[in-house]
Design a protein around this motif. Structure first.
Motif, short mmCIF file in Angstrom:
data_model
loop_
_atom_site.label_atom_id
_atom_site.label_comp_id
_atom_site.label_asym_id
_atom_site.label_seq_id
_atom_site.Cartn_x
_atom_site.Cartn_y
_atom_site.Cartn_z
N ILE A 11 4.98 -8.01 -22.33
CA ILE A 11 4.83 -7.36 -20.73
C ILE A 11 3.46 -6.96 -20.40
CG2 ILE A 11 5.48 -5.14 -19.72
CD1 ILE A 11 8.22 -5.45 -21.32
N HIS A 12 2.72 -6.44 -21.22
CA HIS A 12 1.34 -6.15 -20.91
C HIS A 12 0.52 -7.37 -20.42
CE1 HIS A 12 -2.82 -4.42 -21.36
NE2 HIS A 12 -2.99 -5.32 -21.89
N SER A 13 0.71 -8.54 -21.06
CA SER A 13 0.07 -9.76 -20.76
C SER A 13 0.63 -10.10 -19.37
CB SER A 13 0.23 -10.84 -21.82
OG SER A 13 -0.40 -10.53 -22.86
N LEU A 14 1.81 -10.03 -19.25
CA LEU A 14 2.45 -10.69 -17.57
C LEU A 14 1.89 -9.97 -16.74
CD1 LEU A 14 6.07 -11.05 -18.98
CD2 LEU A 14 4.68 -13.01 -18.06
N LYS A 15 1.69 -8.35 -16.79
CA LYS A 15 1.32 -7.58 -15.88
C LYS A 15 -0.21 -7.77 -15.67
CE LYS A 15 4.59 -3.63 -16.26
NZ LYS A 15 4.58 -2.29 -16.80
N LEU A 18 -0.08 -11.70 -13.99
CA LEU A 18 0.79 -11.99 -12.79
C LEU A 18 0.64 -10.72 -11.87
CD1 LEU A 18 3.86 -13.86 -14.35
CD2 LEU A 18 1.86 -14.98 -13.25
N PRO A 19 -0.23 -10.14 -11.25
CA PRO A 19 -0.28 -9.14 -10.52
C PRO A 19 0.57 -9.29 -9.30
CG PRO A 19 -2.35 -10.37 -10.22
CD PRO A 19 -1.57 -11.28 -11.26
N GLY A 20 1.49 -8.04 -9.27
CA GLY A 20 2.27 -8.17 -8.12
C GLY A 20 3.64 -8.57 -8.68
N SER A 21 3.58 -8.95 -9.84
CA SER A 21 5.00 -9.30 -10.37
C SER A 21 5.77 -8.06 -10.52
CB SER A 21 4.91 -10.09 -11.47
OG SER A 21 4.24 -9.46 -12.43
N ALA A 32 23.54 -6.09 -24.61
CA ALA A 32 23.57 -7.20 -25.67
C ALA A 32 23.76 -8.42 -24.97
CB ALA A 32 25.02 -6.99 -26.48
N GLY A 33 23.00 -9.41 -25.53
CA GLY A 33 23.07 -10.79 -24.99
C GLY A 33 21.97 -11.06 -23.60
N ILE A 34 21.64 -10.08 -23.08
CA ILE A 34 20.66 -10.24 -21.89
C ILE A 34 19.40 -10.39 -22.43
CG2 ILE A 34 19.73 -9.01 -19.98
CD1 ILE A 34 22.90 -9.70 -19.55
N PRO A 35 18.52 -11.31 -22.09
CA PRO A 35 17.25 -11.43 -22.44
C PRO A 35 16.40 -10.20 -22.30
CG PRO A 35 17.79 -13.32 -21.02
CD PRO A 35 19.03 -12.18 -20.86
N ASP A 36 15.52 -10.25 -23.27
CA ASP A 36 14.66 -8.83 -23.23
C ASP A 36 13.88 -8.65 -21.89
OD1 ASP A 36 15.23 -8.67 -26.19
OD2 ASP A 36 13.68 -10.21 -26.59
N ILE A 37 13.35 -9.71 -21.25
CA ILE A 37 12.62 -9.34 -20.11
C ILE A 37 12.81 -10.22 -19.00
CG2 ILE A 37 10.07 -9.38 -19.33
CD1 ILE A 37 9.17 -9.46 -22.28
N SER A 38 12.85 -9.73 -17.90
CA SER A 38 12.82 -10.52 -16.71
C SER A 38 11.73 -10.32 -15.76
CB SER A 38 14.26 -10.26 -15.82
OG SER A 38 14.19 -9.03 -15.41
N VAL A 39 11.39 -11.37 -15.13
CA VAL A 39 10.10 -11.52 -14.35
C VAL A 39 10.22 -12.00 -12.97
CG1 VAL A 39 7.48 -12.00 -14.11
CG2 VAL A 39 8.81 -11.65 -16.39
N THR A 40 10.23 -11.47 -11.91
CA THR A 40 10.11 -11.88 -10.44
C THR A 40 8.58 -12.04 -9.82
OG1 THR A 40 12.08 -11.18 -10.29
CG2 THR A 40 11.01 -11.69 -8.33
N TYR A 41 8.10 -13.17 -9.52
CA TYR A 41 6.82 -13.59 -9.21
C TYR A 41 6.94 -14.79 -8.25
CZ TYR A 41 1.80 -14.36 -9.45
OH TYR A 41 0.61 -14.61 -8.99
N GLY A 42 6.08 -14.71 -7.24
CA GLY A 42 6.13 -15.76 -6.15
C GLY A 42 7.51 -16.43 -5.76
N GLY A 43 8.43 -15.42 -5.65
CA GLY A 43 9.77 -15.73 -5.01
C GLY A 43 10.70 -16.22 -6.06
N ARG A 44 10.32 -16.26 -7.33
CA ARG A 44 11.17 -16.63 -8.37
C ARG A 44 11.30 -15.71 -9.53
NH1 ARG A 44 11.75 -22.63 -8.48
NH2 ARG A 44 10.38 -23.54 -6.76
N THR A 45 12.43 -15.80 -10.25
CA THR A 45 12.74 -14.88 -11.16
C THR A 45 13.03 -15.75 -12.38
OG1 THR A 45 13.93 -13.40 -9.93
CG2 THR A 45 14.15 -13.37 -12.23
N PHE A 46 12.32 -15.53 -13.77
CA PHE A 46 12.62 -15.87 -14.73
C PHE A 46 12.90 -14.96 -16.14
CE2 PHE A 46 8.05 -15.59 -14.30
CZ PHE A 46 7.60 -15.28 -15.57
N TRP A 47 13.49 -15.45 -16.95
CA TRP A 47 13.88 -14.59 -18.27
C TRP A 47 13.16 -15.20 -19.38
CZ3 TRP A 47 17.56 -10.97 -16.74
CH2 TRP A 47 18.32 -11.03 -15.66
N LEU A 48 13.04 -13.95 -20.08
CA LEU A 48 12.41 -14.39 -21.57
C LEU A 48 12.92 -13.77 -22.67
CD1 LEU A 48 8.69 -13.62 -20.35
CD2 LEU A 48 9.88 -15.93 -20.45
N GLU A 49 13.37 -14.35 -23.79
CA GLU A 49 13.72 -13.82 -24.93
C GLU A 49 12.91 -13.82 -26.15
OE1 GLU A 49 16.03 -12.06 -27.50
OE2 GLU A 49 16.87 -12.28 -25.28
N ALA A 50 12.37 -12.76 -26.51
CA ALA A 50 11.26 -12.86 -27.56
C ALA A 50 12.08 -12.59 -28.81
CB ALA A 50 10.37 -11.34 -27.52
#
Length: 92
Positions: A11-15, A18-21, A32-50
């Motif tokens: 999360i620290h690295s993403l911030k 990806l300023p403004g995300s 449970a089952g939901i990925p750890d992180i979601s990121v919306t940036y540039g009009g798109r959302t992506f999901w990350l499971e660490a």
């Protein structure tokens, strides 16, 4: 190092990169089952499971075995409609 530390680091690295995300951490007993992180940036959302792998017991063991079945199913579902990635850290 534990998985919570890894998620905070991501999360620290993403911030930083990806300023403004918009970044959400989704880790508690009710998600449970939901990925750890979601990121919306540039009009798109992506999901990350660490995942932190503390030891690699068997040289030929599947990385897939390290994830919960619900996590795998959710990530497959999300990847069909968008972007979903795994980030795997190996603790040596």
């Amino acid at each position: 190092m534990n998985e919570a530390f890894v998620v905070r680091h991501i999360i620290h690295s993403l911030k930083k990169h990806l300023p403004g995300s918009v970044i959400f951490k989704h880790a508690d007993l009710m998600t449970a089952g939901i990925p750890d992180i979601s990121v919306t940036y540039g009009g798109r959302t992506f999901w990350l499971e660490a995942k932190l792998i503390k030891s690699w017991d068997e040289p030929d063991s599947s990385l897939k075995k390290k994830f919960d079945a619900l996590q795998l199913a959710t990530m497959r579902l999300l990847s069909r409609s968008g972007r979903a990635w795994y980030i795997v850290y190996f603790k040596s």
